[in-house]
Design an enzyme around this catalytic site. Structure first.
Site, PDB file in Angstrom:
ATOM      1  CE  LYS A   1     -19.641  19.295   4.673  1.00  0.00           C
ATOM      2  NZ  LYS A   1     -19.693  20.035   3.426  1.00  0.00           N
TER       3      LYS A   1
ATOM      4  CG  PHE B   1     -18.032  21.686  -2.816  1.00  0.00           C
ATOM      5  CD1 PHE B   1     -17.166  20.911  -3.558  1.00  0.00           C
ATOM      6  CD2 PHE B   1     -18.681  21.105  -1.741  1.00  0.00           C
ATOM      7  CE1 PHE B   1     -16.941  19.574  -3.237  1.00  0.00           C
ATOM      8  CE2 PHE B   1     -18.462  19.767  -1.405  1.00  0.00           C
ATOM      9  CZ  PHE B   1     -17.586  19.004  -2.155  1.00  0.00           C
TER      10      PHE B   1
ATOM     11  CG  ASP C   1     -25.410  23.222  -0.732  1.00  0.00           C
ATOM     12  OD1 ASP C   1     -25.432  23.000   0.485  1.00  0.00           O
ATOM     13  OD2 ASP C   1     -24.704  22.588  -1.536  1.00  0.00           O
TER      14      ASP C   1
HETATM   15  C1  LIG Z   1     -19.905  19.344   2.108  1.00  0.00           C
HETATM   16  C2  LIG Z   1     -20.846  19.995   1.155  1.00  0.00           C
HETATM   17  C3  LIG Z   1     -21.648  19.238   0.277  1.00  0.00           C
HETATM   18  C4  LIG Z   1     -21.544  17.737   0.158  1.00  0.00           C
HETATM   19  O1  LIG Z   1     -21.789  17.061   1.334  1.00  0.00           O
HETATM   20  P1  LIG Z   1     -21.283  15.526   1.484  1.00  0.00           P
HETATM   21  O2  LIG Z   1     -21.863  15.083   2.793  1.00  0.00           O
HETATM   22  O3  LIG Z   1     -19.797  15.552   1.471  1.00  0.00           O
HETATM   23  O4  LIG Z   1     -21.845  14.788   0.310  1.00  0.00           O
HETATM   24  C5  LIG Z   1     -22.547  19.916  -0.527  1.00  0.00           C
HETATM   25  N1  LIG Z   1     -22.635  21.259  -0.503  1.00  0.00           N
HETATM   26  C6  LIG Z   1     -21.872  22.013   0.308  1.00  0.00           C
HETATM   27  C7  LIG Z   1     -22.031  23.492   0.305  1.00  0.00           C
HETATM   28  C8  LIG Z   1     -20.942  21.415   1.152  1.00  0.00           C
HETATM   29  O5  LIG Z   1     -20.154  22.170   1.924  1.00  0.00           O
END
Ligand SMILES: *Cc1c(COP(=O)(O)O)cnc(C)c1O
Length: 405
Positions: free
Chosen positions: A254, A140, A225
């Site tokens: 986040k 994700f 990420d």
């Molecule tokens: C939430 C998330 C994203 C995307 O972030 P947004 O602010 O919703 O665009 C990307 N990578 C990971 C691992 C995430 O948990």
């Protein structure tokens, strides 16, 4: 308006791209939130780890208010007095030479994709338009058209094509597959140090360290990420620290703003970041003084309150307590720090009804995929709150209440 009015309004006017629990929240403080009927809940999702510092942390509230009274947006056409200090402090916290500020996580991932592709052409010498990025199954990384191009989750990309080419998908946790997938055209390997949305999947011991070594010896950039795993959640400031790995590129978001405002960033050293020249990439709101001031305060809270260590201590104890419950419905309890997944056995149904029952008892947790209930409260949560939560969870999972340590 009553709760049902709010639900009906959203049903009528909102796109149906989410399936939220039927709770309408109006106030939050620390690890707790209140709904419009005055019910109190322990927030065990923390906005997918964007609220690691707790709801409305007073220090971040103050920084936001102070900055609101001064200046909110200049655009990058001019300098402002918050962005520089923000990027400096972010580089100090992460150990990178340079940072590029964006807003959402997906934008930071897109920024990293652009950076490593350009590095591939201009530094590594890959032929025009041939650059490949290796990614993992069950990943994700966000919701943009390019990012969903390499998702393996059907609901994320069905009928959203045609997709962006240039991505190769390999199994998560498989270093042999990584070695086999690398070609002279490979620019980067993009990976989550632990798959949060994928269902709290923890890769095999040493996976990241081996992957980093494979990348290094093939001149492939490692992009971590850390948008969900970073900033204290897994019991280290960054989850890659569990493997002693320093990725070439890191993306954060986040909790970078403690849940106040979308702030994200891509981090790298000169060799990668210097591929960007004036006009190549940008964002109207990226690096704005309001977001920067908020992020500065949010990072300071993580450090000052030792929230990573807190996540480690509370998380280990919480996971052990969950395991001791010995619930007939639970196949596995897994996690790191305060990112915990409780896997429901297929014969016990899906995770959703358990989340609904937890809500009835004052705990907000959300299922991820069909079978996993994720517990990821704000890192400021009190042990007593979690002790109370464990009693509720034990009732819902149909097990005896564990003896408190
Ligand atoms: C939430 C998330 C994203 C995307 O972030 P947004 O602010 O919703 O665009 C990307 N990578 C990971 C691992 C995430 O948990």
């Amino acid at each position: 308006m009553s709760k049902s009015d709010f639900l009906a309004e959203v049903d009528q006017y909102s796109a149906h791209n989410y399936h939220p629990l039927p709770v309408v929240l109006t106030r939050g403080e620390g690890a707790w939130v209140w709904d419009v009927e005055g019910n109190k809940y322990l927030d065990c999702l923390a906005a997918y780890s964007a609220v690691n510092q707790g709801h409305r942390h007073p220090a971040i509230v103050q920084a936001a208010k102070d900055q609101l009274d001064r200046l909110t947006l200049t655009s990058r056409a001019f300098h402002n007095d918050q962005m520089g200090p923000f990027l400096h402090e972010l580089c100090d916290l992460t150990g990178y030479e340079k940072a590029l500020p964006m807003n959402t996580g997906a934008e930071a991932v897109e920024t990293a994709i652009k950076a490593v592709r350009r590095w591939g052409y201009q530094v590594k010498g890959i032929a025009a338009d041939q650059a490949e990025i290796i990614v993992c199954e069950n990943n994700f990384h966000g919701r943009t058209t390019t990012v969903i191009s390499f998702s393996t989750e059907h609901s994320y990309n069905t009928d959203f094509g045609p997709f962006t080419p240039g991505f190769k998908i390999i199994p998560y946790g498989d270093t042999k597959a990584l070695e086999d997938a690398i070609t002279p055209n490979t620019a980067a390997f993009l990976v989550e140090p632990l798959q949060g949305e994928g269902g709290v999947i923890i890769p095999p011991e040493g996976y990241l360290a081996q992957a980093a070594e494979i990348c290094r010896s093939n001149r492939v950039l490692l992009i971590a990420d850390e948008i969900q795993t970073g900033l204290g959640r897994t019991g280290k400031m960054f989850c890659c620290e569990w493997d002693g790995v320093r990725p070439d590129v890191m993306v954060v978001g986040k909790a970078l703003s403690g849940g106040f405002y979308p702030v994200s960033a891509m981090l790298a050293d000169h060799e990668v970041m210097d591929v960007f020249k004036p006009g190549d990439h940008g964002s109207t709101f990226g690096g704005n003084p309001l977001g920067a001031a908020i992020a500065r305060a949010a990072m300071k809270v993580l450090v000052d309150e030792n929230l990573a260590e807190r996540a480690l201590e509370l998380g280990d104890w919480f996971m052990n307590s969950l395991r001791q419950m010995d619930s007939p419905h639970v196949a596995e309890v897994r996690g790191r720090g305060l990112m915990v997944g409780v896997v429901i056995k297929p014969e016990s149904g899906t995770a959703r009804p358990y989340c609904e029952q937890l809500m009835q008892r004052g705990i907000l947790a959300k299922e991820t995929h069909e079978q996993v209930v994720r517990f990821a409260p704000p890192l400021v949560v009190e042990k007593a709150d979690l002790e109370w939560a464990l009693e509720q969870i034990a009732e819902v999972l149909g097990a005896r209440v564990p003896a408190h340590s």
